[in-house]
Design an enzyme around this catalytic site. Structure first.
Site, PDB file in Angstrom:
ATOM      1  N   THR A 273       0.838  -1.230   0.041  1.00 62.25           N
ATOM      2  CA  THR A 273       0.058   0.078   0.107  1.00 62.25           C
ATOM      3  C   THR A 273       0.873   1.227  -0.129  1.00 62.25           C
ATOM      4  OG1 THR A 273      -2.017  -1.017   1.042  1.00 62.25           O
ATOM      5  CG2 THR A 273      -1.801   1.313   1.408  1.00 62.25           C
TER       6      THR A 273
ATOM      7  N   PHE B 245       1.159   5.311   0.786  1.00 63.38           N
ATOM      8  CA  PHE B 245       0.409   6.213   1.408  1.00 63.38           C
ATOM      9  C   PHE B 245       1.042   7.669   1.138  1.00 63.38           C
ATOM     10  CE2 PHE B 245       0.432   2.493   4.091  1.00 63.38           C
ATOM     11  CZ  PHE B 245      -0.819   2.270   4.523  1.00 63.38           C
TER      12      PHE B 245
END
Ligand SMILES: O=C(O)C(=O)C[C@]1(C(=O)O)C=C[C@@H](O)C=C1
Length: 356
Positions: free
Chosen positions: A257, A259
């Site tokens: 992921t 960010f």
């Protein structure tokens, strides 16, 4: 055995004393930097400088320590030195134990104040209101794609991106007892359920799946009720004292992921940067192709292209584009100047150092 250990430990003691002296010297200089910055009202956190320091130590690392580990040590040193200037507050999607929290520490080290928020909206609000100096929000997942709420809020708010963080996302199935006996429901954030669906279909096809606000909330629920299993990080599992039924159940072993760090700070060029922009084009054939042509003309690489339907007009889209380079790089500045002229809408979300 002890005879052999003793002189080695004496050497380590001597080196530790030297490291401590050097850390104290570094800390005093950071205090001076803090005074200079206070006089000129300059920002304490300088992501471009921190990125350069961390890249530099990895490049110069003579071994035998692993470069990632050396970077972790230096990140903490800088975090502590930064805290001597000012302890920054960072908002993130809580509760404690989420991957967002992990991303916060990966970017800022641990000498910070954290502000866990109940939603992505709340992270933006706290950051815009100045309750937090920075916010950390998920932008995209390698298997599930964009986090739409983040994209929408980047467009709608005045926050600027000053950093990006990429972390591996490993999900574990966990319960209070460490077994699936008596478990009737698996709880997790909808993204995590989606990222583990093949594994769940194969191993627990009959158990209900329930989407909750975050994986950490799922961990809390599992810690209170033996009929609930949670999908979350092992970090969250440890925090809520869960037993691991099965580790690494995500369908894609390389699941990551990305960010973004948001706030009001505009990061300077670090030498290896990304720039994020949002665009809209008039609804005409070939418009997107024409719009992006200046990037190719000026040799600027596009690293991401994402579209979001606009709230007005049935077939209108916003395009989220990431490119290599910083706004202050000549080629990027020229390409964006030309691109702006053909766009119906144009917003720079920020230029920031590429994640390590
Ligand atoms: O160089 C600076 O501006 C500093 O404040 C020093 C320092 C560091 O410890 O190296 C600390 C905080 C900044 O984010 C960058 C670097």
């Amino acid at each position: 055995m002890t005879d052999k250990l003793l002189p080695l430990r004496e050497q380590i003691d001597t080196i530790d004393a030297q490291i401590l002296d050097l850390l104290a010297r570094r800390g005093r200089i950071a205090q001076e930097v803090g005074h200079v910055k206070a006089e000129t009202n300059a920002p304490v956190f300088r992501p471009e400088r921190e990125a350069q320091v961390l890249r530099g130590v990895a490049e110069r690392n003579p071994g035998p320590l692993n470069s990632r580990d050396v970077q972790t040590i230096f990140r903490e040193i800088m975090s502590s030195c930064r805290a001597l200037e000012k302890r920054v507050t960072v908002a993130y999607l809580g509760p404690s134990g989420t991957f967002s929290e992990q991303a916060v520490y990966q970017q800022f080290g641990s000498a910070i104040e954290t502000l866990p928020c109940i939603s992505i909206d709340e992270v933006f609000r706290a950051t815009e209101a100045g309750t937090a100096d920075f916010g950390v929000v998920p932008v995209e997942n390698s298997s599930e794609g964009a986090i739409n709420r983040t994209l929408d809020l980047m467009l709608a708010t005045t926050t600027v991106i000053s950093g990006e963080i990429s972390i591996p996302v490993h999900h574990s199935l966990m319960t209070k007892t460490g077994s699936m006996d008596g478990v009737t429901v698996v709880c997790a954030h909808s993204q995590a359920l989606a990222q583990c669906q093949v594994w769940l279909n194969l191993h627990h096809p009959g158990i209900e799946r329930r989407a909750v606000a975050s994986n950490a909330e799922a961990a809390v629920l599992a810690s209170q009720d033996a009929t609930v299993a949670a999908i979350a990080s092992e970090m969250a599992g440890e925090q809520y004292q869960l037993g691991v039924v099965q580790a690494h159940i995500q369908d894609d072993p390389h699941n990551r992921t990305r960010f973004a760090v948001i706030g009001s700070l505009e990061a300077g060029p670090s030498g290896r940067d990304h720039t994020s922009i949002v665009l809209a084009v008039p609804n005409k054939a070939g418009a997107v192709y024409k719009l992006l042509a200046p990037l190719a003309r000026h040799g600027v690489s596009m690293t991401r292209f994402e579209s979001r339907p606009a709230r007005v007009g049935t077939w209108e889209y916003y395009f989220y584009v990431d490119i290599e380079g910083h706004l202050r790089d000549a080629a990027v500045a020229r390409a964006l100047d030309e691109l702006k002229d053909n766009a119906a809408f144009f917003k720079v979300l920020g230029s920031y150092p590429q994640s390590l």
